[in-house]
Design a protein around this motif. Structure first.
Motif, PDB file in Angstrom:
ATOM      1  N   LEU A  88      35.934  34.018  40.104  1.00  0.00           N
ATOM      2  CA  LEU A  88      36.486  34.608  38.879  1.00  0.00           C
ATOM      3  C   LEU A  88      36.300  33.678  37.686  1.00  0.00           C
ATOM      4  O   LEU A  88      35.988  34.129  36.576  1.00  0.00           O
ATOM      5  N   TYR A  89      36.471  32.367  37.896  1.00  0.00           N
ATOM      6  CA  TYR A  89      36.193  31.417  36.818  1.00  0.00           C
ATOM      7  C   TYR A  89      34.727  31.531  36.383  1.00  0.00           C
ATOM      8  O   TYR A  89      34.411  31.478  35.185  1.00  0.00           O
ATOM      9  N   GLY A  90      33.848  31.670  37.363  1.00  0.00           N
ATOM     10  CA  GLY A  90      32.429  31.767  37.064  1.00  0.00           C
ATOM     11  C   GLY A  90      32.067  33.020  36.298  1.00  0.00           C
ATOM     12  O   GLY A  90      31.068  33.050  35.565  1.00  0.00           O
ATOM     13  N   LEU A  91      32.854  34.073  36.458  1.00  0.00           N
ATOM     14  CA  LEU A  91      32.601  35.336  35.768  1.00  0.00           C
ATOM     15  C   LEU A  91      33.309  35.421  34.418  1.00  0.00           C
ATOM     16  O   LEU A  91      33.209  36.441  33.737  1.00  0.00           O
ATOM     17  N   ALA A  92      34.027  34.351  34.053  1.00  0.00           N
ATOM     18  CA  ALA A  92      34.796  34.357  32.800  1.00  0.00           C
ATOM     19  C   ALA A  92      33.869  34.174  31.613  1.00  0.00           C
ATOM     20  O   ALA A  92      33.448  33.065  31.275  1.00  0.00           O
ATOM     21  N   LYS A  93      33.530  35.288  30.984  1.00  0.00           N
ATOM     22  CA  LYS A  93      32.615  35.246  29.856  1.00  0.00           C
ATOM     23  C   LYS A  93      32.949  36.369  28.883  1.00  0.00           C
ATOM     24  O   LYS A  93      33.311  37.469  29.296  1.00  0.00           O
ATOM     25  N   MET A 100      39.889  36.800  33.225  1.00  0.00           N
ATOM     26  CA  MET A 100      39.335  36.139  34.405  1.00  0.00           C
ATOM     27  C   MET A 100      39.987  34.776  34.625  1.00  0.00           C
ATOM     28  O   MET A 100      40.274  34.383  35.754  1.00  0.00           O
ATOM     29  N   PHE A 101      40.187  34.024  33.543  1.00  0.00           N
ATOM     30  CA  PHE A 101      40.891  32.742  33.648  1.00  0.00           C
ATOM     31  C   PHE A 101      42.255  32.946  34.327  1.00  0.00           C
ATOM     32  O   PHE A 101      42.620  32.233  35.262  1.00  0.00           O
ATOM     33  N   PHE A 102      42.967  33.936  33.781  1.00  0.00           N
ATOM     34  CA  PHE A 102      44.335  34.153  34.248  1.00  0.00           C
ATOM     35  C   PHE A 102      44.356  34.625  35.706  1.00  0.00           C
ATOM     36  O   PHE A 102      45.114  34.094  36.526  1.00  0.00           O
ATOM     37  N   ALA A 103      43.518  35.616  36.036  1.00  0.00           N
ATOM     38  CA  ALA A 103      43.487  36.143  37.404  1.00  0.00           C
ATOM     39  C   ALA A 103      43.084  35.059  38.395  1.00  0.00           C
ATOM     40  O   ALA A 103      43.688  34.916  39.469  1.00  0.00           O
ATOM     41  N   GLY A 104      42.064  34.271  38.031  1.00  0.00           N
ATOM     42  CA  GLY A 104      41.620  33.207  38.922  1.00  0.00           C
ATOM     43  C   GLY A 104      42.688  32.160  39.161  1.00  0.00           C
ATOM     44  O   GLY A 104      42.886  31.694  40.290  1.00  0.00           O
TER      45      GLY A 104
END
Length: 393
Positions: A88-93, A100-104
């Motif tokens: 999820l961090y990697g998909l944060a764009k 994504m930051f928060f969910a990860g």
């Protein structure tokens, strides 16, 4: 203790921690990524505090849902959750990045609910009469892995591919790599043939019996929680104007010092455990004092190495003392209580650390200095009373 003297199952568990050690660079890259894309040090601290607060009901429900776990399956679930978090961090764009930051981070926080299973597994799998010696090896091998891999990764992301967007590839790689570590656990780590609770139901925690441990946990948890990675990264990258490579050099110097510390701990005479813990705390206090004075990079390198030497010097004695306080059949329930206690203590510390660092980049270290001094004084007093030799026997 020689490597050949360690039981096969214990070796397999230590090698597992060695394999996952390079992935810990995510703990450096993630807060740095957030700050590079526009978050302030106060904003990052507030973010982690918000996650801590919002994850309280989620971690409670997660713990209730999966309260009784086979330890081996619990270890697998930790790596599965960490892998999802990193992906999820990697998909944060773009516009979805904050989500994504928060969910990860919430998923990563959920995995910590299962962390007591690590300590329960160690208490069962490691020979009881060799706790202090075997924990020296337990600390040593992952540090060797970090010493080898961190400077390479730091140079890649500090100078070859320095843009924050490139960090996302590291997040994705280590997220996918969790499939390898899950396979390793499944294939090579033995099942201990029992289920363990990850929440403290049915366990009567007598605070009076453990008051010394609780006092130390409070001091240590707060001291370290007020100087998280984001404080160091903010100082090195945004005040001293270095890169992630220099941050990993600090981690490497710390790993080298930690390895030396494991050998030094093996030479402490029996019955001197509390004195060793006290010395380690005073070393940590000196580290915090020097950092509070805003030192140049070369001195940060030295003082962080000294701090980690102190940590690995005292840690085997503390973990051994903790393990000998409780029966094995209550291992994970006890560690779940301690884990919950730490979570409560650290609930707002990311925000406090960020707020202090926004006033002055090294102010959080000044607060930690006082806490480490108190912890060292407590164990030095206990050593003079001869309590370690009685409780550890």
């Amino acid at each position: 203790m020689h490597w050949s003297e360690i039981p096969h199952d214990a070796k397999a568990y230590m090698l597992y921690h060695t394999i996952i050690a390079p992935g810990l660079i995510v703990w450096i890259l993630f807060p740095l990524y957030m700050m590079k894309v526009g978050y302030s040090v106060l904003g990052v601290g507030a973010f982690f505090t918000a996650v801590n607060i919002i994850s309280i009901p989620l971690t409670y429900l997660f713990g209730r849902l999966f309260n009784r776990w086979d330890i081996k399956k619990g270890l697998i679930m930790i790596d599965v959750l960490d892998g999802i978090s990193y992906v999820l961090y990697g998909l944060a764009k773009g516009a979805v990045a904050p989500l994504m930051f928060f969910a990860g981070t919430v998923i990563d926080e959920l995995s910590t609910v299962l962390y007591p299973l690590y300590r329960a597994y160690e208490q069962i799998i490691y020979p009881e009469d060799k706790y202090e010696e075997i924990f020296a090896w337990h600390l040593r091998l992952p540090e060797i892995a970090r010493l080898i891999t961190f400077p390479v990764l730091g140079y890649i992301f500090g100078y070859i591919y320095p843009g924050a967007e490139n960090y996302r590839w590291a997040f994705l790689f280590f997220g996918i790599f969790s499939a390898v570590t899950v396979a390793y656990i499944w294939r090579f780590l033995p099942s201990v043939g029992r289920e363990e609770r990850i929440t403290p139901e049915g366990f009567t925690f007598k605070a009076g019996k453990f008051k010394l441990l609780l006092a130390f946990e409070a001091l240590l948890t707060l001291a370290w929680a007020l100087t998280p990675n984001l404080v160091l990264i903010n100082y090195i990258v945004f005040v001293l104007h270095k890169t992630v490579f220099e941050v990993t050099l600090i981690a490497c110097a710390s790993s080298l010092a930690s390895i030396i510390g494991t050998y030094a701990s093996e030479r402490v005479p029996k019955g001197r455990g509390f004195q060793a813990i006290g010395v380690g705390m005073f070393i940590n206090a000196f580290y915090a004092l020097v950092m509070a004075l805003a030192p140049p990079f070369w001195l940060v390198l030295v003082i962080y190495a000294l701090s980690d030497f102190g940590n690995t010097f005292w840690f085997p004695f503390y973990r051994s003392w903790m393990f000998k306080l409780i029966p094995k059949e209550k291992a994970s329930e006890f560690h779940a209580v301690i884990s919950s206690y730490r979570k409560v203590l650290g609930l707002f510390t990311p925000f406090i650390a960020g707020a202090l660092a926004s006033v002055h980049a090294t102010l959080p270290y000044a607060v930690s200095f006082g806490l480490f001094l108190l912890a060292g004084a407590m164990f030095w007093w206990l050593a003079r009373k001869g309590i370690y030799s009685r409780t550890a026997s």
